[in-house]
Motif scaffolding. Sequence first.
Motif, PDB file in Angstrom:
ATOM      1  N   THR A   1      -2.620  12.897  -1.546  1.00  0.00           N
ATOM      2  CA  THR A   1      -3.071  11.746  -0.773  1.00  0.00           C
ATOM      3  C   THR A   1      -3.481  10.607  -1.704  1.00  0.00           C
ATOM      4  O   THR A   1      -3.571  10.781  -2.929  1.00  0.00           O
ATOM      5  CB  THR A   1      -4.270  12.119   0.109  1.00  0.00           C
ATOM      6  OG1 THR A   1      -5.396  12.417  -0.746  1.00  0.00           O
ATOM      7  CG2 THR A   1      -3.972  13.331   0.977  1.00  0.00           C
ATOM      8  N   ARG A   2      -3.760   9.465  -1.118  1.00  0.00           N
ATOM      9  CA  ARG A   2      -4.166   8.312  -1.915  1.00  0.00           C
ATOM     10  C   ARG A   2      -5.464   8.614  -2.678  1.00  0.00           C
ATOM     11  O   ARG A   2      -5.662   8.133  -3.789  1.00  0.00           O
ATOM     12  CB  ARG A   2      -4.352   7.089  -1.020  1.00  0.00           C
ATOM     13  CG  ARG A   2      -4.718   5.844  -1.788  1.00  0.00           C
ATOM     14  CD  ARG A   2      -4.659   4.594  -0.938  1.00  0.00           C
ATOM     15  NE  ARG A   2      -5.038   3.425  -1.718  1.00  0.00           N
ATOM     16  CZ  ARG A   2      -4.220   2.787  -2.551  1.00  0.00           C
ATOM     17  NH1 ARG A   2      -2.969   3.199  -2.698  1.00  0.00           N
ATOM     18  NH2 ARG A   2      -4.644   1.744  -3.224  1.00  0.00           N
ATOM     19  N   SER A   3      -6.315   9.419  -2.087  1.00  0.00           N
ATOM     20  CA  SER A   3      -7.593   9.755  -2.740  1.00  0.00           C
ATOM     21  C   SER A   3      -7.441  10.883  -3.757  1.00  0.00           C
ATOM     22  O   SER A   3      -8.414  11.221  -4.442  1.00  0.00           O
ATOM     23  CB  SER A   3      -8.622  10.158  -1.693  1.00  0.00           C
ATOM     24  OG  SER A   3      -8.190  11.323  -1.002  1.00  0.00           O
ATOM     25  N   GLY A   4      -6.235  11.470  -3.840  1.00  0.00           N
ATOM     26  CA  GLY A   4      -5.998  12.492  -4.853  1.00  0.00           C
ATOM     27  C   GLY A   4      -6.085  13.925  -4.357  1.00  0.00           C
ATOM     28  O   GLY A   4      -5.984  14.857  -5.154  1.00  0.00           O
ATOM     29  N   ARG A   5      -6.268  14.096  -3.085  1.00  0.00           N
ATOM     30  CA  ARG A   5      -6.310  15.451  -2.530  1.00  0.00           C
ATOM     31  C   ARG A   5      -4.891  16.019  -2.516  1.00  0.00           C
ATOM     32  O   ARG A   5      -3.963  15.361  -2.079  1.00  0.00           O
ATOM     33  CB  ARG A   5      -6.903  15.449  -1.142  1.00  0.00           C
ATOM     34  CG  ARG A   5      -7.091  16.821  -0.538  1.00  0.00           C
ATOM     35  CD  ARG A   5      -8.021  16.755   0.673  1.00  0.00           C
ATOM     36  NE  ARG A   5      -7.571  15.795   1.664  1.00  0.00           N
ATOM     37  CZ  ARG A   5      -6.777  16.097   2.683  1.00  0.00           C
ATOM     38  NH1 ARG A   5      -6.329  17.324   2.813  1.00  0.00           N
ATOM     39  NH2 ARG A   5      -6.424  15.182   3.563  1.00  0.00           N
ATOM     40  N   THR A   6      -4.779  17.256  -3.000  1.00  0.00           N
ATOM     41  CA  THR A   6      -3.444  17.854  -3.154  1.00  0.00           C
ATOM     42  C   THR A   6      -3.257  19.089  -2.278  1.00  0.00           C
ATOM     43  O   THR A   6      -4.204  19.811  -1.976  1.00  0.00           O
ATOM     44  CB  THR A   6      -3.189  18.254  -4.613  1.00  0.00           C
ATOM     45  OG1 THR A   6      -4.284  19.063  -5.085  1.00  0.00           O
ATOM     46  CG2 THR A   6      -3.063  17.028  -5.506  1.00  0.00           C
TER      47      THR A   6
ATOM     48  N   SER B   1       0.836  -1.196   0.000  1.00  0.00           N
ATOM     49  CA  SER B   1       0.000   0.000   0.000  1.00  0.00           C
ATOM     50  C   SER B   1       0.874   1.250   0.000  1.00  0.00           C
ATOM     51  O   SER B   1       1.923   1.283   0.624  1.00  0.00           O
ATOM     52  CB  SER B   1      -0.901   0.008   1.247  1.00  0.00           C
ATOM     53  OG  SER B   1      -1.657   1.194   1.325  1.00  0.00           O
TER      54      SER B   1
ATOM     55  N   SER C   1      -0.467  14.716  -9.593  1.00  0.00           N
ATOM     56  CA  SER C   1      -1.485  13.692  -9.801  1.00  0.00           C
ATOM     57  C   SER C   1      -0.844  12.330  -9.568  1.00  0.00           C
ATOM     58  O   SER C   1       0.383  12.227  -9.424  1.00  0.00           O
ATOM     59  CB  SER C   1      -2.066  13.776 -11.215  1.00  0.00           C
ATOM     60  OG  SER C   1      -1.052  13.568 -12.186  1.00  0.00           O
ATOM     61  N   ARG C   2      -1.656  11.301  -9.507  1.00  0.00           N
ATOM     62  CA  ARG C   2      -1.112   9.959  -9.298  1.00  0.00           C
ATOM     63  C   ARG C   2      -2.017   8.926  -9.937  1.00  0.00           C
ATOM     64  O   ARG C   2      -3.222   9.144 -10.098  1.00  0.00           O
ATOM     65  CB  ARG C   2      -0.903   9.666  -7.809  1.00  0.00           C
ATOM     66  CG  ARG C   2      -2.153   9.667  -6.981  1.00  0.00           C
ATOM     67  CD  ARG C   2      -1.827   9.613  -5.483  1.00  0.00           C
ATOM     68  NE  ARG C   2      -1.450   8.281  -5.040  1.00  0.00           N
ATOM     69  CZ  ARG C   2      -1.065   8.000  -3.799  1.00  0.00           C
ATOM     70  NH1 ARG C   2      -0.967   8.980  -2.894  1.00  0.00           N
ATOM     71  NH2 ARG C   2      -0.756   6.747  -3.453  1.00  0.00           N
TER      72      ARG C   2
ATOM     73  N   ASN D   1      -2.809   5.243  -8.976  1.00  0.00           N
ATOM     74  CA  ASN D   1      -2.602   4.240  -7.935  1.00  0.00           C
ATOM     75  C   ASN D   1      -2.391   2.841  -8.516  1.00  0.00           C
ATOM     76  O   ASN D   1      -1.671   2.033  -7.938  1.00  0.00           O
ATOM     77  CB  ASN D   1      -3.775   4.240  -6.963  1.00  0.00           C
ATOM     78  CG  ASN D   1      -3.839   5.508  -6.133  1.00  0.00           C
ATOM     79  OD1 ASN D   1      -2.816   6.133  -5.850  1.00  0.00           O
ATOM     80  ND2 ASN D   1      -5.041   5.908  -5.740  1.00  0.00           N
TER      81      ASN D   1
ATOM     82  N   ASN E   1       0.452   5.349   0.791  1.00  0.00           N
ATOM     83  CA  ASN E   1      -0.430   6.378   1.326  1.00  0.00           C
ATOM     84  C   ASN E   1      -0.085   7.702   0.634  1.00  0.00           C
ATOM     85  O   ASN E   1      -0.108   7.780  -0.589  1.00  0.00           O
ATOM     86  CB  ASN E   1      -0.283   6.450   2.837  1.00  0.00           C
ATOM     87  CG  ASN E   1      -1.450   7.162   3.503  1.00  0.00           C
ATOM     88  OD1 ASN E   1      -2.357   7.647   2.820  1.00  0.00           O
ATOM     89  ND2 ASN E   1      -1.444   7.215   4.803  1.00  0.00           N
TER      90      ASN E   1
END
Length: 122
Positions: free
Chosen positions: A52-57, A30, A70-71, A73, A32
Amino acid sequence: QVQLVESGGGLVQPGGSLRLSCAASGSILSINAMGWYRQAPGKQRELVAVITRSGRTTYADIVKGRFIASRDNAKNTMYLEMASLKPEDTAVYLCNAAIIVSGGSRYYNEYWGQGTQVTVSS
């Protein structure tokens, strides 16, 4: 083991754009939060952006409106789109990630890449 490898750096003229990538590989369970940092010669390492993992920057004030993190996952990869680059953006850009490794601690550990050089100059 885990490796973080940055790519995409180079020489660009002021006002230009670059896209950096940070790929994490290894026995990863995982990931994070991931972050971009930079370090210019003679200066301290500074935070550029965190995602964050959810995409919050979250961005440093000096790059807000110019850089986008951006990412993906599924690919364990993070990106940094840099636009309107300035000479003061010249630095080694490093990625950082909180990772749980298969067969290791159940807690997130911090890993760093080696960095990629970004030079903004005419």
